[in-house]
Design a protein around this motif. Structure first.
Motif, PDB file in Angstrom:
ATOM      1  N   GLY A   1       0.831  -1.197   0.000  1.00 28.18           N
ATOM      2  CA  GLY A   1       0.000   0.000   0.000  1.00 28.18           C
ATOM      3  C   GLY A   1       0.863   1.244   0.000  1.00 28.18           C
ATOM      4  N   GLY A   2       0.214   2.407  -0.148  1.00 34.81           N
ATOM      5  CA  GLY A   2       0.938   3.673  -0.078  1.00 34.81           C
ATOM      6  C   GLY A   2       1.547   4.111  -1.392  1.00 34.81           C
ATOM      7  N   ARG A   3       2.251   5.231  -1.310  1.00 34.83           N
ATOM      8  CA  ARG A   3       2.929   5.793  -2.471  1.00 34.83           C
ATOM      9  C   ARG A   3       4.429   5.748  -2.220  1.00 34.83           C
ATOM     10  NH1 ARG A   3       0.392  10.485  -2.760  1.00 34.83           N
ATOM     11  NH2 ARG A   3       2.024  11.798  -1.853  1.00 34.83           N
ATOM     12  N   HIS A   4       5.189   5.319  -3.212  1.00 35.01           N
ATOM     13  CA  HIS A   4       6.620   5.097  -3.020  1.00 35.01           C
ATOM     14  C   HIS A   4       7.403   5.575  -4.238  1.00 35.01           C
ATOM     15  CE1 HIS A   4       5.457   2.586   0.392  1.00 35.01           C
ATOM     16  NE2 HIS A   4       4.533   2.094  -0.410  1.00 35.01           N
ATOM     17  N   TYR A   5       8.657   5.932  -4.003  1.00 37.08           N
ATOM     18  CA  TYR A   5       9.483   6.494  -5.068  1.00 37.08           C
ATOM     19  C   TYR A   5      10.935   6.047  -4.917  1.00 37.08           C
ATOM     20  CZ  TYR A   5      11.938  10.007  -7.854  1.00 37.08           C
ATOM     21  OH  TYR A   5      12.750  10.638  -8.767  1.00 37.08           O
ATOM     22  N   TRP A   6      11.569   5.693  -6.039  1.00 34.07           N
ATOM     23  CA  TRP A   6      12.994   5.372  -6.035  1.00 34.07           C
ATOM     24  C   TRP A   6      13.578   5.735  -7.404  1.00 34.07           C
ATOM     25  CZ3 TRP A   6       9.094   1.773  -5.758  1.00 34.07           C
ATOM     26  CH2 TRP A   6       8.976   0.844  -6.809  1.00 34.07           C
ATOM     27  N   GLU A   7      14.883   5.746  -7.486  1.00 36.62           N
ATOM     28  CA  GLU A   7      15.566   6.097  -8.730  1.00 36.62           C
ATOM     29  C   GLU A   7      16.582   5.026  -9.104  1.00 36.62           C
ATOM     30  OE1 GLU A   7      17.184  10.024  -8.253  1.00 36.62           O
ATOM     31  OE2 GLU A   7      15.213  10.955  -8.018  1.00 36.62           O
ATOM     32  N   VAL A   8      16.944   5.021 -10.372  1.00 38.09           N
ATOM     33  CA  VAL A   8      17.911   4.052 -10.885  1.00 38.09           C
ATOM     34  C   VAL A   8      18.889   4.770 -11.807  1.00 38.09           C
ATOM     35  CG1 VAL A   8      18.244   1.922 -12.197  1.00 38.09           C
ATOM     36  CG2 VAL A   8      16.175   2.216 -10.811  1.00 38.09           C
ATOM     37  N   THR A   9      20.176   4.583 -11.563  1.00 36.33           N
ATOM     38  CA  THR A   9      21.206   5.089 -12.465  1.00 36.33           C
ATOM     39  C   THR A   9      21.588   3.968 -13.420  1.00 36.33           C
ATOM     40  OG1 THR A   9      22.115   6.654 -10.855  1.00 36.33           O
ATOM     41  CG2 THR A   9      23.569   5.976 -12.647  1.00 36.33           C
ATOM     42  N   VAL A  10      21.568   4.275 -14.707  1.00 30.06           N
ATOM     43  CA  VAL A  10      21.888   3.290 -15.738  1.00 30.06           C
ATOM     44  C   VAL A  10      23.307   3.542 -16.237  1.00 30.06           C
ATOM     45  CG1 VAL A  10      21.260   2.374 -17.993  1.00 30.06           C
ATOM     46  CG2 VAL A  10      19.478   3.212 -16.437  1.00 30.06           C
ATOM     47  N   LYS A  11      24.144   2.501 -16.232  1.00 33.89           N
ATOM     48  CA  LYS A  11      25.521   2.631 -16.690  1.00 33.89           C
ATOM     49  C   LYS A  11      25.823   1.605 -17.791  1.00 33.89           C
ATOM     50  CE  LYS A  11      27.543   4.547 -12.466  1.00 33.89           C
ATOM     51  NZ  LYS A  11      28.651   4.429 -11.476  1.00 33.89           N
ATOM     52  N   LYS A  12      26.100   2.112 -18.972  1.00 31.58           N
ATOM     53  CA  LYS A  12      26.528   1.286 -20.102  1.00 31.58           C
ATOM     54  C   LYS A  12      25.563   0.151 -20.416  1.00 31.58           C
ATOM     55  CE  LYS A  12      31.404   2.212 -19.101  1.00 31.58           C
ATOM     56  NZ  LYS A  12      32.736   1.627 -18.797  1.00 31.58           N
ATOM     57  N   SER A  13      24.303   0.361 -20.189  1.00 30.47           N
ATOM     58  CA  SER A  13      23.325  -0.680 -20.497  1.00 30.47           C
ATOM     59  C   SER A  13      22.431  -0.235 -21.641  1.00 30.47           C
ATOM     60  CB  SER A  13      22.465  -1.010 -19.282  1.00 30.47           C
ATOM     61  OG  SER A  13      21.494  -1.996 -19.626  1.00 30.47           O
ATOM     62  N   GLN A  14      22.222  -1.126 -22.588  1.00 34.13           N
ATOM     63  CA  GLN A  14      21.338  -0.872 -23.713  1.00 34.13           C
ATOM     64  C   GLN A  14      20.118  -1.792 -23.691  1.00 34.13           C
ATOM     65  OE1 GLN A  14      21.765   1.671 -25.876  1.00 34.13           O
ATOM     66  NE2 GLN A  14      23.532   2.245 -24.623  1.00 34.13           N
ATOM     67  N   GLU A  15      20.002  -2.564 -22.606  1.00 33.54           N
ATOM     68  CA  GLU A  15      18.838  -3.453 -22.493  1.00 33.54           C
ATOM     69  C   GLU A  15      18.531  -3.746 -21.029  1.00 33.54           C
ATOM     70  OE1 GLU A  15      17.001  -7.605 -24.270  1.00 33.54           O
ATOM     71  OE2 GLU A  15      19.086  -7.073 -24.665  1.00 33.54           O
ATOM     72  N   PHE A  16      17.426  -3.204 -20.571  1.00 34.35           N
ATOM     73  CA  PHE A  16      17.057  -3.405 -19.176  1.00 34.35           C
ATOM     74  C   PHE A  16      15.554  -3.193 -19.006  1.00 34.35           C
ATOM     75  CE2 PHE A  16      18.468   0.976 -19.822  1.00 34.35           C
ATOM     76  CZ  PHE A  16      17.382   1.709 -19.344  1.00 34.35           C
ATOM     77  N   ARG A  17      15.041  -3.609 -17.839  1.00 34.12           N
ATOM     78  CA  ARG A  17      13.637  -3.393 -17.477  1.00 34.12           C
ATOM     79  C   ARG A  17      13.580  -2.970 -16.017  1.00 34.12           C
ATOM     80  NH1 ARG A  17      10.675  -8.626 -20.442  1.00 34.12           N
ATOM     81  NH2 ARG A  17      11.591  -8.194 -22.509  1.00 34.12           N
ATOM     82  N   LEU A  18      12.698  -2.019 -15.748  1.00 32.67           N
ATOM     83  CA  LEU A  18      12.535  -1.471 -14.401  1.00 32.67           C
ATOM     84  C   LEU A  18      11.054  -1.402 -14.076  1.00 32.67           C
ATOM     85  CD1 LEU A  18      14.720   1.717 -15.010  1.00 32.67           C
ATOM     86  CD2 LEU A  18      15.548  -0.481 -14.165  1.00 32.67           C
ATOM     87  N   GLY A  19      10.678  -1.780 -12.863  1.00 32.47           N
ATOM     88  CA  GLY A  19       9.279  -1.665 -12.485  1.00 32.47           C
ATOM     89  C   GLY A  19       8.979  -2.403 -11.210  1.00 32.47           C
ATOM     90  N   VAL A  20       7.829  -3.054 -11.174  1.00 33.35           N
ATOM     91  CA  VAL A  20       7.419  -3.811  -9.992  1.00 33.35           C
ATOM     92  C   VAL A  20       6.831  -5.146 -10.426  1.00 33.35           C
ATOM     93  CG1 VAL A  20       6.971  -1.765  -8.589  1.00 33.35           C
ATOM     94  CG2 VAL A  20       5.120  -2.741  -9.979  1.00 33.35           C
ATOM     95  N   ALA A  21       6.827  -6.089  -9.492  1.00 32.51           N
ATOM     96  CA  ALA A  21       6.242  -7.405  -9.748  1.00 32.51           C
ATOM     97  C   ALA A  21       5.703  -7.947  -8.437  1.00 32.51           C
ATOM     98  CB  ALA A  21       7.289  -8.358 -10.316  1.00 32.51           C
ATOM     99  N   GLU A  22       4.716  -8.799  -8.529  1.00 37.94           N
ATOM    100  CA  GLU A  22       4.200  -9.438  -7.325  1.00 37.94           C
ATOM    101  C   GLU A  22       5.310 -10.275  -6.701  1.00 37.94           C
ATOM    102  OE1 GLU A  22       0.660 -11.579  -8.282  1.00 37.94           O
ATOM    103  OE2 GLU A  22      -0.516  -9.750  -8.633  1.00 37.94           O
TER     104      GLU A  22
END
Length: 241
Positions: free
Chosen positions: A118-139
């Motif tokens: 529950g609630g509202r949440h926030y985070w950040e991600v620094t990407v280094k030398k990557s050309q293929e990635f996925r970011l998000g949430v999962a159960e």
């Protein structure tokens, strides 16, 4: 449309000194048939304040997590006290990694070690030398036989072939975004069913995924080259309130 298998061999490597000899995994084809439920995505073009000002999140607590080594595929090596992950082409021999039901065995995926109910949440991600990635949430209990974005229990923003997309239920939706920000913001509002991708440098919300979250979620990451560094414990940017 495509999905990427975890280059057979992604598992978590706690900075192992030497990797066992193993055949170099053939880079799996990028294209994969995607079928399934259409994800409802809403592009948002509102501008955020030019000044990076923060306010407290609605929960009253800043969401903080580390990457969970028990979930990490054998080609993923965690470092910086489990706040960062690097993709290793060879990785560890899966047979030399602790076998547990939480680990991704076929896909280069790792989860955060905190659950969100529950609630509202926030985070950040620094990407280094990557050309293929996925970011998000999962159960938290998502099948470890799937890759994030390919089922109805994960919601991600991905980057590949110099293009952004939003993905869930094995359905990919293009995201109109030029370039690749070095640092990306992720904002989740559990009750509202909103997951947002934010361009920190341009102070804009790039894209929004709308869904119905019913079970505990974890931050989720897929990585097939380069590095990702997570930044949690942050307060939510003012413009995302």
């Amino acid at each position: 449309m495509w999905t990427q298998k975890g280059r057979k061999g992604p598992k978590h490597v706690s900075t192992e000194k030497k990797k066992k000899n193993m055949a170099t995994p053939v880079r799996a084809a990028r294209l994969c048939r995607l079928a399934g439920r259409t994800v409802t995505c809403v592009s948002v073009a509102r501008s955020l304040p030019a000044r990076r000002c923060y306010i407290s999140a609605s929960t009253g607590n800043n969401f903080e997590f580390r990457l969970d080594e028990l979930t990490a595929h054998s080609s993923l090596d965690l470092f910086k006290k489990n706040t960062a992950v690097i993709y290793r082409m060879l990785g560890l021999d899966p047979s030399h990694v602790q076998n547990n039901p939480e680990r991704f065995r076929d896909w280069a995926v790792v989860f955060g070690d905190e659950k969100i109910s529950g609630g509202r949440h926030y985070w950040e991600v620094t990407v280094k030398k990557s050309q293929e990635f996925r970011l998000g949430v999962a159960e938290a209990l998502m099948s470890r036989e799937d890759c994030v974005g390919t089922n109805r229990s994960s919601w991600v923003f991905g980057y590949a072939q110099r293009k952004w997309f939003a993905m869930t239920g094995n359905k990919m939706v293009p995201v109109a975004q030029v370039g690749k920000p070095d640092r990306i913001g992720i904002r989740l509002d559990y009750e509202a069913g909103v997951l947002e991708l934010m361009d920190i440098e341009k102070h804009t919300i790039i894209h929004t995924i709308r869904a119905q979250f019913k079970n505990p979620l974890c931050p989720a990451f897929g990585l097939w080259d380069g590095e990702l560094l997570t930044h949690s414990g942050l307060e939510e940017p003012e413009g995302l309130k």
